[in-house]
Design a protein around this motif. Structure first.
Motif, PDB file in Angstrom:
ATOM      1  N   ASP A  84       9.411   2.469 -11.454  1.00 32.96           N
ATOM      2  CA  ASP A  84       8.241   2.995 -10.345  1.00 32.96           C
ATOM      3  C   ASP A  84       6.775   3.292 -10.666  1.00 32.96           C
ATOM      4  N   GLU A  85       6.216   1.980 -10.079  1.00 32.65           N
ATOM      5  CA  GLU A  85       4.604   2.316 -10.257  1.00 32.65           C
ATOM      6  C   GLU A  85       4.437   2.873 -12.465  1.00 32.65           C
ATOM      7  N   PRO A  86       4.644   2.406 -13.568  1.00 28.58           N
ATOM      8  CA  PRO A  86       4.875   2.255 -14.793  1.00 28.58           C
ATOM      9  C   PRO A  86       3.795   2.338 -14.983  1.00 28.58           C
ATOM     10  N   LEU A  87       2.731   1.580 -14.444  1.00 34.43           N
ATOM     11  CA  LEU A  87       1.126   1.358 -15.864  1.00 34.43           C
ATOM     12  C   LEU A  87       0.350   2.239 -15.117  1.00 34.43           C
ATOM     13  N   SER A  88       0.795   2.991 -13.378  1.00 34.84           N
ATOM     14  CA  SER A  88      -0.206   3.862 -12.804  1.00 34.84           C
ATOM     15  C   SER A  88      -1.628   4.728 -13.844  1.00 34.84           C
ATOM     16  N   ALA A  89      -0.532   5.406 -14.696  1.00 36.00           N
ATOM     17  CA  ALA A  89      -0.621   6.251 -15.545  1.00 36.00           C
ATOM     18  C   ALA A  89      -1.500   6.105 -16.784  1.00 36.00           C
ATOM     19  N   LEU A  90      -1.619   5.122 -17.053  1.00 38.28           N
ATOM     20  CA  LEU A  90      -1.885   4.538 -18.447  1.00 38.28           C
ATOM     21  C   LEU A  90      -3.400   4.157 -18.529  1.00 38.28           C
ATOM     22  N   ASP A  91      -4.427   4.474 -19.135  1.00 33.42           N
ATOM     23  CA  ASP A  91      -5.968   3.775 -18.873  1.00 33.42           C
ATOM     24  C   ASP A  91      -5.914   1.941 -18.719  1.00 33.42           C
ATOM     25  N   ALA A  92      -7.236   1.745 -18.828  1.00 33.67           N
ATOM     26  CA  ALA A  92      -6.837   0.185 -18.371  1.00 33.67           C
ATOM     27  C   ALA A  92      -6.484  -1.116 -19.233  1.00 33.67           C
ATOM     28  N   PRO A 104       0.878  -1.171  -0.411  1.00 33.47           N
ATOM     29  CA  PRO A 104      -0.397  -0.112  -0.049  1.00 33.47           C
ATOM     30  C   PRO A 104       0.305   1.476  -0.156  1.00 33.47           C
ATOM     31  N   SER A 105       0.580   2.498  -0.690  1.00 29.13           N
ATOM     32  CA  SER A 105       0.974   3.569  -0.460  1.00 29.13           C
ATOM     33  C   SER A 105       1.657   4.135   0.835  1.00 29.13           C
ATOM     34  N   GLY A 106       3.134   4.126   0.838  1.00 25.99           N
ATOM     35  CA  GLY A 106       2.970   4.575   2.258  1.00 25.99           C
ATOM     36  C   GLY A 106       4.076   3.852   2.704  1.00 25.99           C
ATOM     37  N   CYS A 107       4.133   2.489   2.039  1.00 30.87           N
ATOM     38  CA  CYS A 107       4.519   1.188   2.770  1.00 30.87           C
ATOM     39  C   CYS A 107       6.283   0.579   2.419  1.00 30.87           C
ATOM     40  N   GLY A 108       6.899   2.137   1.921  1.00 29.81           N
ATOM     41  CA  GLY A 108       8.707   2.436   2.115  1.00 29.81           C
ATOM     42  C   GLY A 108       8.996   1.372   0.689  1.00 29.81           C
ATOM     43  N   LYS A 109       8.328   0.732  -0.366  1.00 32.95           N
ATOM     44  CA  LYS A 109       8.713   0.501  -1.157  1.00 32.95           C
ATOM     45  C   LYS A 109       8.888   1.474  -2.461  1.00 32.95           C
ATOM     46  N   THR A 110       8.524   1.797  -2.413  1.00 37.60           N
ATOM     47  CA  THR A 110       9.593   3.277  -4.270  1.00 37.60           C
ATOM     48  C   THR A 110      11.028   4.034  -2.990  1.00 37.60           C
ATOM     49  N   THR A 111      10.746   4.205  -1.632  1.00 37.77           N
ATOM     50  CA  THR A 111      11.949   4.324  -0.714  1.00 37.77           C
ATOM     51  C   THR A 111      13.544   3.421  -1.288  1.00 37.77           C
TER      52      THR A 111
END
Lengths: 386, 277
Positions: A174-182, A53-60
Motif C-alpha cells: 500500500d503506497e510503499p514508497l510514498s513516505a520516503l524522500d526522493a 488519484p486518491s479516492g479512486c478505490g485502489k486501496t479498498t
C-alpha cells in the motif's frame, strides 16, 4: 468509458490460472461508492500496480484482498479459492502497510518473527527463516535494534521482511514508497523489482504516483471513480491511452478539443479550434462518425520546435501545413536533462513542449520571447473519443 | 558580569522566581509543619518540646488504626484492579466503535468526575441502604464490598480518560498488520493494542490507587462501624484533639502516597521508553 484495453496473451501459451480474480466486485458505504463493479485477473508472478488519484478505490481493492474490507457485492478469489468471509489471518496474502505499521515494542527480529510465532513455527526453523528474510532485505545486522532506532527506509524493509517471511502467495504493498524522500524512493523502486524477481511471487502495489507505477510494474490498472479506466503495460497506457482521463493522468499531455473532418481507412483529419487554421493529420482511421467531436492528445516530448519562418515547416508524410502551429515561447524551465518550453499559440492556448538537452549547448538555441513554429509527426497525436 | 536575558528566558526574572518560591512555600510549608510536629515531644501540637518517635510507636500499637490502614490498602488495591478493567474496556469501546448515543455514554462516564463528591457520597449512602442493602455481617474483606463499589464508580472514569488519550495516538494499521500476519482478534489485542496502552494503564492505575486511598467524603458515607478506612479513622481521632499521633498517622499516609508515586512513575517511564516510536 467502456473501452477497456484487455491485453490478450500473445503467442500460443496456455492460459495461466490467475492468482487473483475480482469478479464484479463493488463496495459501497451507504450512498458512497468506493469500488464499482470491478472485474480483474492478476497472473502469478506479476508485478501489478493499481494506479489512480486518491479516492479512486485502489486501496479498498487491496484491502479486500487482505480481508480488511468485505465487498458489498461480487467475489474475490485468491488462487482460485473464494475468499468470502475468510478473515485476514487465514488468507495466503500479506501486506506492507503505508505507515509500515512496524510494532514499536518489539525488536526487528521479533517483528519479523511475529507471524511465524502466531503460526507456531518451532524454534530452530523460526530463527532460520527470520534470518533469511532479514538478509533478503539487507537488515541482517540490525536484528536486535528497536524500530525507533531505524530510519524510514529501514523500517520499510522490516515491514517487507515481516510480510515475506510468511511466504505468501501474493504480497500487497500500500503506497510503499510514498513516505520516503526522493532519492531513496528512486533506489527503492529498483530494489522492489529486484526483490520481486528474487522471491518470484506476485506483488500488487497501490500507488498514486504514475512514475512509480510506470517504473516498476509489469501491468497497471488505472482506476478512476471506483472502476478501472484502463488496464495495460506501462507503454500501452502512455502511448495508447484509451480515454482523456488516462492520457491526462499518466504523464503530461497537451489536449485539444477537436472535430473529425474526414475519416478514411488509412488516414484521418481533425480540426482543432485552438490550432486553426492548421489541421491535424493522422495516418490511421479514427472510426468515429464524421463531424463528431473528439479529443487530440499530444505528449510534450513528441512536439518539435522550429525557428520562425514565413512558411510552416514540412512534416514528413503529412499534407503541407498540417500538424503545425505558430506561437511564442513564454517561458523555459531548464531541468538539466530536459528543458520544458511553454509556448503560447496564436489562438491564445498555452502548450508544453519538452526537449532533451542532448548537447551541452542545446539550451541556448531557443530563448524566451522568440516566435517559433511547433510541429509534430503524424503518429504522435492520439485521437480520443471520450 | 550578568548576561542579558534572552526574550523567553522568564526563569531568570526575579519576579518569576519570587512567585515560584511563594507557590512552593504555600504548597509545602503546611506539609512540612505536619511532618515536623509528628516528632514533637508534647501533648499539644503547637509548641516544640524536642524530638521523639513516641507517637510512631503508639501508632503501631494502635490496633484499630492498623485495621483501618489494612482496610484502606485492600480497598484501594481491589478498586484499582476493577477500575483498570472497566476503565480500559470503556476507553477501547468509545475509541473503536461509532454507535448511537456514543456522546451520551462518553458524558455518562465523566459524570462522576464533575458531580460534587458530597452528592456522590449521599447518593451512595442512599443506594446502599435503600436500593441494594449491603449485608453488614460479612467476613473481611467482603464487608468492604460497598466501599469498593463506591470507589470504583469514581476511579474508573480517570482510567478511561487516561487510556482514551493514549489510544488517540494508536496507529490502527498496527492492529491490521497483526491480523494480516495471522493473529486473531484476541491475539492482535494482546500483542499490539495492550502494549501500546500499557503506560496509560500504569498511570491510570496510579491515579485510581491514590484517589481510592485518600478518599474521605464518599467513604465516610459508605463505611460502617466495622469498615473504617484510614482517612476516616484519622478524622475520628481528630474529633477529640489534634494530637501528634494524628500527625504521625498523616505522615505515614503521605509517605505511602509518595513512595507509590515514585515507584509507578519509574515503571511508567520505563514502559514508555519501550513503546516509543
Amino acid at each position: 468509458m467502456t473501452a477497456v484495453d484487455q491485453k490478450v496473451d500473445k503467442g500460443a501459451k496456455a492460459p495461466v490460472k490467475p492468482i487473483i480474480s475480482f469478479r464484479n466486485v463493488s463496495k459501497r458505504w451507504g450512498s458512497t461508492v468506493g469500488v464499482d463493479n470491478v472485474s480483474l485477473d492478476i497472473e502469478p508472478g506479476e508485478f501489478f500496480a493499481l494506479l489512480g488519484p486518491s479516492g479512486c478505490g485502489k486501496t479498498t481493492l487491496l484491502r479486500m484482498l487482505a480481508g480488511l474490507e468485505v465487498p458489498t457485492e461480487g467475489t474475490v478469489l485468491i488462487d482460485g479459492e473464494d475468499m468470502g468471509d475468510i478473515p485476514p489471518n487465514r488468507r495466503a496474502v500479506n501486506m506492507v502497510f503505508q505507515s509500515y505499521a512496524v510494532f514499536p515494542h518489539m525488536t526487528v527480529a521479533d517483528n519479523v518473527a511475529y507471524g511465524l510465532r502466531i503460526d507456531r513455527v518451532a524454534q530452530p526453523e523460526r530463527d532460520q527463516r527470520v534470518q533469511e528474510a532479514l538478509d533478503l532485505v539487507q537488515l541482517g545486522h540490525l536484528a536486535a535494534r528497536m524500530p525507533d532506532q531505524l530510519s524510514g527506509g529501514q523500517r520499510q524493509r522490516v515491514a517487507l521482511a515481516r510480510a515475506l517471511v510468511k511466504k505468501p502467495k501474493v504480497l500487497l504493498l500500500d503506497e510503499p514508497l510514498s513516505a520516503l524522500d526522493a532519492k531513496l524512493r528512486e533506489a527503492m523502486r529498483f530494489e522492489l523489482s529486484q526483490l520481486q524477481q528474487k522471491v518470484g511471487i506476485t506483488f500488487i502495489m497501490v500507488t498514486h504516483d504514475q512514475d512509480e507505477a510506470l517504473a516498476i510494474a509489469c501491468r497497471i490498472a488505472v482506476m478512476n471513480k471506483g472502476s478501472i479506466a484502463q488496464l495495460g503495460t506501462p507503454s500501452d497506457l502512455y502511448e495508447f491511452p484509451a480515454s482523456r482521463f488516462v492520457a491526462d493522468f499518466i504523464g503530461s499531455v497537451n489536449m485539444f478539443e477537436a472535430k473529425l473532418i474526414s475519416d478514411k481507412p488509412d488516414e484521418a483529419t481533425v480540426a482543432c479550434p485552438e490550432l486553426e487554421p492548421h489541421r491535424v493529420h493522422v495516418p490511421h482511421a479514427v472510426l468515429g462518425q464524421e463531424t463528431s467531436s473528439v479529443w487530440v492528445a499530444i505528449r510534450p516530448e513528441k512536439m518539435n520546435l522550429h525557428k520562425d519562418a514565413a512558411t510552416p515547416p514540412a512534416v514528413p508524410e503529412c499534407p503541407p501545413a498540417h500538424n503545425v502551429a505558430k506561437g511564442e515561447i513564454k517561458d523555459i524551465s531548464y531541468l538539466g536533462d530536459i528543458s520544458i518550453f511553454h509556448v503560447l499559440l496564436d489562438s491564445g492556448r498555452l502548450i508544453r513542449i519538452s526537449r532533451a538537452n542532448r548537447s551541452r549547448w542545446d539550451q541556448d538555441s531557443f530563448v524566451a520571447g522568440e516566435k517559433v513554429w511547433v510541429s509534430w509527426g503524424g503518429t504522435s497525436p492520439v485521437v480520443l473519443q471520450s | 558580569m550578568a548576561q542579558k536575558r534572552a526574550p523567553l528566558e522568564y526563569n531568570r526574572m526575579w519576579q518569576i522566581r519570587a512567585w515560584l518560591f511563594a507557590v512552593f512555600f504555600f504548597l509545602y510549608a503546611p506539609l512540612v509543619a505536619l511532618i515536623a510536629f509528628s516528632f514533637n515531644d508534647s501533648k499539644r501540637t503547637t509548641v516544640w518540646r524536642g524530638f521523639t518517635l513516641r507517637y510512631y510507636e503508639k501508632l503501631f500499637g494502635n490496633e484499630s488504626l492498623l485495621t483501618a490502614f489494612a482496610n484502606s490498602l485492600t480497598i484501594a488495591f481491589v478498586a484499582t484492579l476493577i477500575s483498570l478493567v472497566i476503565g480500559a474496556l470503556a476507553a477501547v469501546l468509545l475509541w473503536r466503535y461509532r454507535f448511537m448515543g456514543r456522546t451520551v455514554v462518553e458524558g455518562a462516564f465523566t459524570l462522576p468526575l464533575v458531580v460534587p463528591e458530597i452528592c456522590m457520597g449521599v447518593a451512595m449512602l442512599l443506594f446502599f441502604t435503600r436500593v441494594l442493602p449491603w449485608p453488614n455481617n460479612l467476613i473481611w474483606p467482603f464487608n468492604l464490598g460497598s466501599i469498593i463499589i463506591a470507589h470504583v464508580s469514581f476511579c474508573f472514569p480517570f482510567v478511561a480518560l487516561v487510556v482514551g488519550a493514549r489510544l488517540a495516538s494508536f496507529n490502527k494499521e498496527q492492529e491490521e498488520a497483526a491480523r494480516d500476519l495471522g493473529a486473531n482478534d484476541w491475539q492482535a489485542f494482546r500483542d499490539v493494542l495492550l502494549p501500546h496502552i500499557h503506560p496509560a494503564l500504569i498511570a491510570g492505575g496510579l491515579l485510581a490507587f491514590t484517589l481510592s486511598l485518600d478518599d474521605f467524603v464518599i467513604t465516610f458515607f459508605t463505611s460502617g462501624p466495622d469498615t473504617v478506612t484510614f482517612p476516616v479513622k484519622v478524622y475520628s481521632m481528630l474529633r477529640f484533639s489534634v494530637t501528634p499521633e494524628v500527625n504521625a498517622a498523616s505522615t505515614m499516609l503521605i509517605l505511602l502516597t509518595i513512595v507509590l508515586m515514585v515507584v509507578m512513575m519509574a515503571m511508567q517511564s520505563r514502559a514508555q521508553k519501550k513503546t516509543k516510536g
